[in-house]
Scaffold this active site. Structure first.
Site, PDB file in Angstrom:
ATOM      1  N   SER A  13       2.128 -32.147  -2.469  1.00  0.00           N
ATOM      2  CA  SER A  13       3.333 -33.210  -2.131  1.00  0.00           C
ATOM      3  C   SER A  13       3.974 -33.753  -3.194  1.00  0.00           C
ATOM      4  O   SER A  13       3.321 -33.385  -4.678  1.00  0.00           O
ATOM      5  CB  SER A  13       2.924 -34.789  -2.167  1.00  0.00           C
ATOM      6  OG  SER A  13       1.954 -34.843  -0.618  1.00  0.00           O
TER       7      SER A  13
HETATM    8  N1  SAH Z   1      -2.687 -35.067  -0.839  1.00  0.00           N
HETATM    9  C1  SAH Z   1      -2.472 -33.869  -0.673  1.00  0.00           C
HETATM   10  C2  SAH Z   1      -1.301 -33.110  -0.076  1.00  0.00           C
HETATM   11  C3  SAH Z   1      -1.856 -32.411   0.593  1.00  0.00           C
HETATM   12  S1  SAH Z   1      -0.691 -31.777   1.737  1.00  0.00           S
HETATM   13  C4  SAH Z   1      -2.084 -33.303  -2.334  1.00  0.00           C
HETATM   14  O1  SAH Z   1      -2.188 -33.986  -2.943  1.00  0.00           O
HETATM   15  O2  SAH Z   1      -1.808 -31.610  -2.813  1.00  0.00           O
HETATM   16  C5  SAH Z   1      -1.496 -32.130   3.462  1.00  0.00           C
HETATM   17  C6  SAH Z   1      -2.486 -31.582   3.325  1.00  0.00           C
HETATM   18  O3  SAH Z   1      -3.598 -32.460   4.774  1.00  0.00           O
HETATM   19  C7  SAH Z   1      -2.750 -30.183   3.738  1.00  0.00           C
HETATM   20  O4  SAH Z   1      -3.999 -29.824   2.806  1.00  0.00           O
HETATM   21  C8  SAH Z   1      -4.379 -30.349   5.650  1.00  0.00           C
HETATM   22  O5  SAH Z   1      -5.016 -29.117   5.753  1.00  0.00           O
HETATM   23  C9  SAH Z   1      -4.535 -31.828   5.899  1.00  0.00           C
HETATM   24  N2  SAH Z   1      -4.548 -32.496   7.229  1.00  0.00           N
HETATM   25  C10 SAH Z   1      -3.696 -32.644   8.110  1.00  0.00           C
HETATM   26  N3  SAH Z   1      -4.179 -32.430   8.581  1.00  0.00           N
HETATM   27  C11 SAH Z   1      -5.730 -33.920   8.508  1.00  0.00           C
HETATM   28  C12 SAH Z   1      -6.553 -33.866   8.984  1.00  0.00           C
HETATM   29  N4  SAH Z   1      -6.437 -34.229  10.446  1.00  0.00           N
HETATM   30  N5  SAH Z   1      -7.915 -34.350   8.179  1.00  0.00           N
HETATM   31  C13 SAH Z   1      -8.120 -34.071   7.161  1.00  0.00           C
HETATM   32  N6  SAH Z   1      -6.679 -33.160   6.733  1.00  0.00           N
HETATM   33  C14 SAH Z   1      -5.970 -33.153   7.333  1.00  0.00           C
END
Ligand code: SAH
Length: 221
Positions: free
Chosen positions: A68
């Protein structure tokens, strides 16, 4: 001379100023600022994007997912208003960057990632970097992580169409949840959910945002 991280902090602080009317946060909390300075974002992005690691934008991390935007990471962290003894649950580990920031501001972070390959990469990364108060697992964050509940704070970093019921249940009365809500690849609202001591929810829209979709939402009826 200003360092890359100082430039980034300056940008976050100016974005805070002009979004303060919506978010209620006009200035970056000093503790969140220190955490942002101390977590090396360049260690959380793919090698091909290291040169952009200190820009205030999201970056691809593979599997169609993103790390993000730093301003959003700061704001979501800030909205949780963490205390040092708090236990936090994150849904959507991604690169592990947000989890690392949280880990400097609370006692323990539990984080769940849907894509097993990303979960494996991040577990190795956090271990190598020495973040020893973060526990990761691969799975569907819709169900939360009941073993360690209740949580003082819950942060969801993928856009859901509604607040998953298990996450509401696993939030401690008095706790806070930050979650982007809206349709995939459409308008989403960063939402702050406070669970009052009597269990009632106080829900507030914070800001329009763009997150990758929450996978595996289950039907609730
Ligand atoms: N917090 C992260 C941002 C990741 S983007 C960072 O600091 O880099 C969002 C992430 O959520 C993705 O990796 C995606 O695979 C995950 N995601 C989506 N749906 C999800 C779910 N139901 N349970 C766990 N992770 C999920």
């Amino acid at each position: 001379m200003k360092t890359k991280i100082q430039y980034l902090i300056d940008e976050i602080e100016s974005e805070y100023k002009y979004t303060g009317g919506m978010t209620g946060k006009y200035t970056l909390d000093p503790k969140v600022k220190t955490a942002m300075i101390n977590v090396p974002r360049d260690k959380f992005v793919p090698k091909t994007h290291v040169d952009s690691a200190f820009y205030n934008g999201p970056l691809p991390i593979g599997h169609g997912q993103t790390i993000s935007q730093p301003y959003i990471v700061a704001l979501m962290t800030d909205l949780l208003e963490l205390e040092t003894g708090d236990v936090v649950l994150e849904i959507g580990t991604g690169s592990g960057y947000q989890a690392a920031i949280l880990s400097l501001l609370c006692k323990q972070v539990y984080t769940i990632e849907y894509v097993p390959e990303l979960a494996d990469i991040v577990a190795a990364r956090l271990n190598k970097l020495g973040y020893d108060n973060i526990e990761t697992k691969s799975g569907n964050g819709f169900d939360g992580w009941p073993d360690h509940a209740p949580y003082d704070g819950i942060i969801v970093t993928a856009a859901a169409t509604r607040i998953p019921e298990p996450l509401i249940e696993q939030l401690r009365p008095g706790g806070r949840m930050v979650i982007p809500l809206g349709k995939p690849y459409s308008y989403q609202e960063l939402t702050l959910v406070r669970k009052n001591e009597d269990g009632k929810l106080d829900i507030r829209d914070i800001l329009g945002v763009a997150f990758v979709p929450f996978q595996g939402e289950r039907d609730e009826d």
